[in-house]
Design a protein around this motif. Sequence first.
Motif, PDB file in Angstrom:
ATOM      1  N   ALA A   1       0.818  -1.214   0.000  1.00  0.00           N
ATOM      2  CA  ALA A   1       0.000   0.000   0.000  1.00  0.00           C
ATOM      3  C   ALA A   1       0.851   1.263   0.000  1.00  0.00           C
ATOM      4  O   ALA A   1       0.500   2.252  -0.635  1.00  0.00           O
ATOM      5  CB  ALA A   1      -0.938  -0.003   1.202  1.00  0.00           C
ATOM      6  N   GLY A   2       1.971   1.266   0.695  1.00  0.00           N
ATOM      7  CA  GLY A   2       2.782   2.472   0.782  1.00  0.00           C
ATOM      8  C   GLY A   2       3.785   2.627  -0.336  1.00  0.00           C
ATOM      9  O   GLY A   2       3.764   3.608  -1.079  1.00  0.00           O
ATOM     10  N   SER A   3       4.646   1.634  -0.497  1.00  0.00           N
ATOM     11  CA  SER A   3       5.745   1.727  -1.455  1.00  0.00           C
ATOM     12  C   SER A   3       5.351   1.364  -2.876  1.00  0.00           C
ATOM     13  O   SER A   3       6.031   1.737  -3.829  1.00  0.00           O
ATOM     14  CB  SER A   3       6.888   0.816  -1.008  1.00  0.00           C
ATOM     15  N   GLY A   4       4.266   0.606  -3.042  1.00  0.00           N
ATOM     16  CA  GLY A   4       3.888   0.156  -4.372  1.00  0.00           C
ATOM     17  C   GLY A   4       4.684  -1.041  -4.845  1.00  0.00           C
ATOM     18  O   GLY A   4       4.501  -1.500  -5.984  1.00  0.00           O
ATOM     19  N   GLU A   5       5.559  -1.581  -3.999  1.00  0.00           N
ATOM     20  CA  GLU A   5       6.364  -2.741  -4.373  1.00  0.00           C
ATOM     21  C   GLU A   5       5.463  -3.939  -4.670  1.00  0.00           C
ATOM     22  O   GLU A   5       4.434  -4.144  -4.027  1.00  0.00           O
ATOM     23  CB  GLU A   5       7.333  -3.097  -3.245  1.00  0.00           C
ATOM     24  N   LEU A   6       5.881  -4.730  -5.658  1.00  0.00           N
ATOM     25  CA  LEU A   6       5.099  -5.874  -6.090  1.00  0.00           C
ATOM     26  C   LEU A   6       5.619  -7.172  -5.497  1.00  0.00           C
ATOM     27  O   LEU A   6       6.817  -7.296  -5.184  1.00  0.00           O
ATOM     28  CB  LEU A   6       5.110  -5.973  -7.618  1.00  0.00           C
ATOM     29  N   GLY A   7       4.715  -8.123  -5.340  1.00  0.00           N
ATOM     30  CA  GLY A   7       5.117  -9.410  -4.796  1.00  0.00           C
ATOM     31  C   GLY A   7       4.024 -10.438  -4.962  1.00  0.00           C
ATOM     32  O   GLY A   7       3.096 -10.279  -5.773  1.00  0.00           O
ATOM     33  N   LEU A   8       4.117 -11.486  -4.172  1.00  0.00           N
ATOM     34  CA  LEU A   8       3.176 -12.594  -4.242  1.00  0.00           C
ATOM     35  C   LEU A   8       2.853 -13.050  -2.829  1.00  0.00           C
ATOM     36  O   LEU A   8       3.748 -13.179  -1.986  1.00  0.00           O
ATOM     37  CB  LEU A   8       3.805 -13.748  -5.028  1.00  0.00           C
ATOM     38  N   VAL A   9       1.567 -13.280  -2.552  1.00  0.00           N
ATOM     39  CA  VAL A   9       1.140 -13.808  -1.262  1.00  0.00           C
ATOM     40  C   VAL A   9       0.636 -15.230  -1.470  1.00  0.00           C
ATOM     41  O   VAL A   9      -0.240 -15.469  -2.293  1.00  0.00           O
ATOM     42  CB  VAL A   9       0.026 -12.946  -0.637  1.00  0.00           C
ATOM     43  N   THR A  10       1.222 -16.167  -0.736  1.00  0.00           N
ATOM     44  CA  THR A  10       0.841 -17.574  -0.866  1.00  0.00           C
ATOM     45  C   THR A  10       0.326 -18.101   0.462  1.00  0.00           C
ATOM     46  O   THR A  10       0.701 -17.616   1.534  1.00  0.00           O
ATOM     47  CB  THR A  10       2.032 -18.434  -1.328  1.00  0.00           C
ATOM     48  N   GLY A  11      -0.549 -19.104   0.388  1.00  0.00           N
ATOM     49  CA  GLY A  11      -1.066 -19.733   1.582  1.00  0.00           C
ATOM     50  C   GLY A  11      -0.248 -20.943   1.963  1.00  0.00           C
ATOM     51  O   GLY A  11       0.537 -21.464   1.160  1.00  0.00           O
ATOM     52  N   GLY A  12      -0.408 -21.405   3.181  1.00  0.00           N
ATOM     53  CA  GLY A  12       0.322 -22.570   3.645  1.00  0.00           C
ATOM     54  C   GLY A  12       0.009 -22.873   5.092  1.00  0.00           C
ATOM     55  O   GLY A  12      -0.828 -22.207   5.717  1.00  0.00           O
ATOM     56  N   PRO A  13       0.674 -23.874   5.670  1.00  0.00           N
ATOM     57  CA  PRO A  13       0.416 -24.271   7.058  1.00  0.00           C
ATOM     58  C   PRO A  13       0.615 -23.140   8.062  1.00  0.00           C
ATOM     59  O   PRO A  13      -0.061 -23.085   9.090  1.00  0.00           O
ATOM     60  CB  PRO A  13       1.423 -25.404   7.295  1.00  0.00           C
ATOM     61  N   GLU A  14       1.542 -22.224   7.768  1.00  0.00           N
ATOM     62  CA  GLU A  14       1.836 -21.122   8.686  1.00  0.00           C
ATOM     63  C   GLU A  14       0.942 -19.910   8.436  1.00  0.00           C
ATOM     64  O   GLU A  14       1.072 -18.896   9.105  1.00  0.00           O
ATOM     65  CB  GLU A  14       3.301 -20.707   8.561  1.00  0.00           C
ATOM     66  N   GLY A  15       0.043 -20.006   7.460  1.00  0.00           N
ATOM     67  CA  GLY A  15      -0.808 -18.868   7.124  1.00  0.00           C
ATOM     68  C   GLY A  15      -0.380 -18.239   5.821  1.00  0.00           C
ATOM     69  O   GLY A  15      -0.101 -18.935   4.843  1.00  0.00           O
ATOM     70  N   LEU A  16      -0.301 -16.910   5.790  1.00  0.00           N
ATOM     71  CA  LEU A  16       0.053 -16.196   4.573  1.00  0.00           C
ATOM     72  C   LEU A  16       1.513 -15.767   4.596  1.00  0.00           C
ATOM     73  O   LEU A  16       2.016 -15.266   5.602  1.00  0.00           O
ATOM     74  CB  LEU A  16      -0.827 -14.943   4.415  1.00  0.00           C
ATOM     75  N   ARG A  17       2.178 -15.959   3.459  1.00  0.00           N
ATOM     76  CA  ARG A  17       3.575 -15.526   3.325  1.00  0.00           C
ATOM     77  C   ARG A  17       3.698 -14.606   2.124  1.00  0.00           C
ATOM     78  O   ARG A  17       3.229 -14.909   1.031  1.00  0.00           O
ATOM     79  CB  ARG A  17       4.514 -16.721   3.172  1.00  0.00           C
ATOM     80  N   LEU A  18       4.318 -13.456   2.350  1.00  0.00           N
ATOM     81  CA  LEU A  18       4.548 -12.465   1.304  1.00  0.00           C
ATOM     82  C   LEU A  18       5.975 -12.593   0.790  1.00  0.00           C
ATOM     83  O   LEU A  18       6.924 -12.662   1.572  1.00  0.00           O
ATOM     84  CB  LEU A  18       4.327 -11.059   1.857  1.00  0.00           C
ATOM     85  N   SER A  19       6.120 -12.602  -0.535  1.00  0.00           N
ATOM     86  CA  SER A  19       7.440 -12.588  -1.164  1.00  0.00           C
ATOM     87  C   SER A  19       7.508 -11.379  -2.086  1.00  0.00           C
ATOM     88  O   SER A  19       6.768 -11.316  -3.079  1.00  0.00           O
ATOM     89  CB  SER A  19       7.684 -13.868  -1.970  1.00  0.00           C
ATOM     90  N   LEU A  20       8.344 -10.398  -1.748  1.00  0.00           N
ATOM     91  CA  LEU A  20       8.516  -9.228  -2.593  1.00  0.00           C
ATOM     92  C   LEU A  20       9.587  -9.516  -3.635  1.00  0.00           C
ATOM     93  O   LEU A  20      10.612 -10.146  -3.349  1.00  0.00           O
ATOM     94  CB  LEU A  20       8.925  -8.013  -1.758  1.00  0.00           C
ATOM     95  N   PHE A  21       9.349  -9.046  -4.865  1.00  0.00           N
ATOM     96  CA  PHE A  21      10.272  -9.352  -5.955  1.00  0.00           C
ATOM     97  C   PHE A  21      11.634  -8.693  -5.764  1.00  0.00           C
ATOM     98  O   PHE A  21      12.657  -9.226  -6.186  1.00  0.00           O
ATOM     99  CB  PHE A  21       9.656  -8.915  -7.291  1.00  0.00           C
TER     100      PHE A  21
END
Length: 238
Positions: free
Chosen positions: A149-169
């Motif tokens: 929301a702030g920086s505009g950086e792009l990435g991917l949010v994936t689901g899994g056993p630990e919940g949600l994980r964000l990976s920024l490019f």
Amino acid sequence: MRRAFVLLVLAAAVLLVVIDRTLTPLAPLRAAGSAVFGTMENAIGAVTRSVGGEQRVRILERENAQLRADLVAARQRPGPSARGVAAHVVGFGRGRQVTIDAGTGSGVERDVTVLNADGLVGKVTWAGPATASVSLITDAGSSVGARMAGSGELGLVTGGPEGLRLSLFDPNAPLKVGDRVLTLGSAGGRPYVAGLSIGTVSAIESVPGAATRTALVRPAARLSALDLVSVVVPEPER
């Protein structure tokens, strides 16, 4: 009798407003107004509940959910026309999936966005005539394009056993706990429309030499307590 009581209370309220605005201020009365009108509201509420108030509230909630999805769909233009469909979660399936009480009869199709008042819930993975299955964003197979929301950086949010994980490019992208993560949006708004709240960064992971920057994300929607949801569906062709 109940109808007459409600009308009498409403008439009294209107009369006070008219006197206040046209004749003389009622400042002294306002000091006690909260208690008086609080009592009136309680009385009206009791009468309303006795004549189907709960059902009316449920109808209004459903209408609000539909309007919410309509507004989300409108923000996606230019693009394919879409509208909102309100539904209630009525069951839980295998893994991180839920069943909603709206299907193809309401225009619900596969690969469309599901949200609630707090943010993104998931996407429809199967639709029958009157019900549909929704895969939650925490499902192990879930993958959502994201924008900070702030920086505009792009990435991917994936689901899994630990919940949600964000990976920024960008492994050097600015990132801190509390940053909001939004949906990037898919082509044609399917399966995910743009600009919805996915969640907030809850913990930043430190992996030296990693090609991406990763973090854990707390979902905006309470996925363990879902009830009323909104589905963004394509408008039927004319």
